[in-house]
Structure formats: C-alpha cells, structure tokens
Design a protein around this motif. Structure first.
Motif, PDB file in Angstrom:
ATOM      1  N   TRP A 276       0.816  -1.214   0.000  1.00  0.00           N
ATOM      2  CA  TRP A 276       0.000   0.000   0.000  1.00  0.00           C
ATOM      3  C   TRP A 276       0.851   1.265   0.000  1.00  0.00           C
ATOM      4  N   LEU A 321       0.046  -4.276  -5.484  1.00  0.00           N
ATOM      5  CA  LEU A 321      -0.686  -4.870  -4.367  1.00  0.00           C
ATOM      6  C   LEU A 321      -0.845  -6.379  -4.498  1.00  0.00           C
ATOM      7  N   GLU A 332      -9.158  -4.550  -0.277  1.00  0.00           N
ATOM      8  CA  GLU A 332      -7.862  -4.046   0.224  1.00  0.00           C
ATOM      9  C   GLU A 332      -7.993  -2.584   0.626  1.00  0.00           C
TER      10      GLU A 332
END
Length: 337
Positions: A276, A321, A332
C-alpha cells in the motif's frame, strides 16, 4: 540553448533575410528551423508555425533529410500550440525522411514520444523515448531524457522518472542549455508532489517560473493541464500562505541556485516497490474511485486522463498490491481508510 530567445529570434531572422537575398537555400532552411524553435519556446506559436511552413516549403528543393527537419519543426510548433493531432501527423511525416542520420532522428523521436504521450499512446511513447535517449547526446539528450521523464510520470514510475530528470538536469548544467531548465524543474516538482513532498514541489515550481521569466520562455500548451492539476494539488496540501511562501523562495533563486537546490533533492524521496505504501497519490485516487463504484471511463474523466492511461494506472495498482480483480482491490482499500 543558453536561453537568449530574443537574441536568437533577432539573429535567425536576420540570417533568413540574408540567405533569401543570396538565394542560399541551405542556410535559409537551417535558419528558419532555428527561428521556428526560438519562437515556439517564446510562445509565439503562430509565428513559429509560419517559420516551420516556410522551412518545409524551402526544403523541397534540398532533399528528404531537410523535409524531415521541416516536419520536425512543424511538430514542435504544434506541441507549443497544444495541437496534438498536427504534432503527431508531422512526426509521422518526418520519421521516414530522417532514418539515415542518427542524431536528427533521435531528436525527432523525442518529439514523437511527446506527441504519442499527449495523445494517450503510452506504449509508443515509452519506445520512442527510449530510442531517443539511446541514440543521442548533448542538448538533444536533455530533450530526450525530459520526454522520458514525462512518460515515466504517466506510467507511475517515479524512481525512473527522477533518475532521468536528474540526468537531464546535470546535462543542462554541464552544457549551459538553460532553455530546457524550466521543463526539468517542473518535472521534478511533479515528482515531488506525487511523493508528498509538497514544500519542495512548490519551491521547484517557483524556480521554474523564475527561470521562464528570466529567459522569456513559456510552457508548451500540451503540458498545461498536468501542470495546473499538480500545482493545484500542492496549493491545497500546503494551504495558500505556505504555498505562496515556498513558491516565492523558489522564484527568488538564481539559475545556479535553482540547479543546486534541485540536485540536493536527489534520492531523498523513496517508496517501497510494493504494498500500500508504494502507491502514488494518483494511484490512490484510482483506488478511491474504484471503491466508489466508478468504471474506468468515468475515472479517466475525473482524473483528466485517457482511458488507456487510466488502465495503465490500474494495472500498476494491481501489480504493486498483488491483486487480480476490482473486488480484491475494494477489499484491500477498505483495510486502508
């Protein structure tokens, strides 16, 4: 190259007149090319296009290489005017005339990369920019590297973009080619904004503004939208007072001080390659809009990019990711409010 654009226009104009009087087509064509370049950098786009058209007409009697140069000047004038379609057509017309000579061909590939980028063809832009960087040196290399920086920014590759931007800055400092410095500063500012270094970005945008004022140059119109969006983001992040203060600090720098300031920032901004924290602010905007249920076309409209560029951003997000679907991405994103 040194940034004396007014002097260049005056001198090239005088040589064009002398060449016409002497019926010297070779000198006339080359001087019209220089005149077109200087006028484009000044923002005199109609006059730049007129010089390019005159060059192209005069080049007809000199052979294919000179025709290629003429089309190249047309492309530059079109980029300065924000006319992407004409720029791309001119680049396509120039390419077959210039393939036999490496340096002019490389310079043309840099223009072609810019035309491809501004029309949303990132794959072609990357290939053309890579070719241009590989094939040339000196002032032409600065333009090639700067073109590749813009491609890297569009593709969400900040580390590559920063490396090329600093190489272009070093080359400009070493050669004295100050006419290209404002674009380099603005590229570095955009990279700083993307990395969240907002005060640095504001100073660099101020330095670019000061540099443009000193040499009487303008930004080519094809880059205006991206510039305005980035400056607005920096202003919003800092607040009006801090933004104006940082901008003024950058604008007050001399050319040498601005180069030194930009060089000090090299390597200070690092992101991890995945996860992230590796997402750029633009990529996070993409994630947010996906989470809101928008389709790619609507997201592209919101971000003022082409659908192809939007898909490239999304692909980078998936890769960073380790995801393969929008459902996974929404899940997510929910873990990172």
């Amino acid at each position: 190259m040194e940034g004396d654009l007014a002097g260049a226009v005056t001198q090239f104009g005088a040589v064009v007149a002398e060449a016409e009087a002497a019926h010297d087509a070779f000198v006339k064509v080359n001087s019209l090319r220089g005149l077109g370049f200087a006028l484009a950098y000044q923002g005199e786009v109609s006059a730049a296009r007129a010089a390019a058209d005159a060059e192209l007409k005069a080049a007809a009697e000199l052979g294919e290489y000179f025709l290629g140069l003429g089309y190249s000047t047309v492309a530059l004038a079109a980029l300065a005017a924000g006319d992407v379609a004409t720029a791309r057509d001119a680049c396509e017309a120039a390419a077959p005339h210039m393939s036999r000579l490496q340096t002019p061909a490389a310079a043309q590939r840099a223009f072609s990369a810019q035309a491809a980028l501004t029309s949303g063809d990132l794959i072609a832009a990357r290939r053309l920019a890579d070719d241009a960087v590989t094939m040339t040196a000196g002032w032409h290399l600065i333009r090639a590297l700067t073109s590749r920086v813009r491609v890297a920014i569009a593709l969400g590759e900040p580390e590559r973009g920063e490396r090329d931007a600093h190489d272009a800055l070093t080359c400009a400092a070493d050669t004295g080619a100050h006419v290209d410095l404002p674009d380099i500063f603005e590229c570095l500012a955009g990279l700083a904004e993307d990395a969240g270094s907002h005060r640095e970005a504001a100073r660099l945008y101020g330095a670019a503004h000061g540099s443009r004022q000193r040499i009487g140059a303008v930004r080519f119109k094809v880059w205006d939208a991206g510039y305005e969006a980035s400056v607005a983001a920096v202003r919003d992040a800092l607040g009006e007072k801090d933004f104006e203060s940082a901008w003024a600090e950058g604008a007050a720098l001399s050319t040498e001080e601005a180069i030194a300031y930009a060089q000090r920032g090299r390597g200070e901004r690092k992101r991890p390659a995945s996860g992230w924290a590796s997402l750029t602010p633009t990529e996070r905007d993409v994630v947010r809009l996906v989470s809101e249920g928008l389709g790619n076309k609507d997201i592209a409209t919101r971000l003022f990019v082409s659908p192809r560029t939007m898909q490239t951003y999304l692909t980078h997000v998936y890769t960073k990711l380790g995801l393969t679907s929008r459902v996974q991405l929404v899940q997510e994103a929910a873990r990172h409010p």
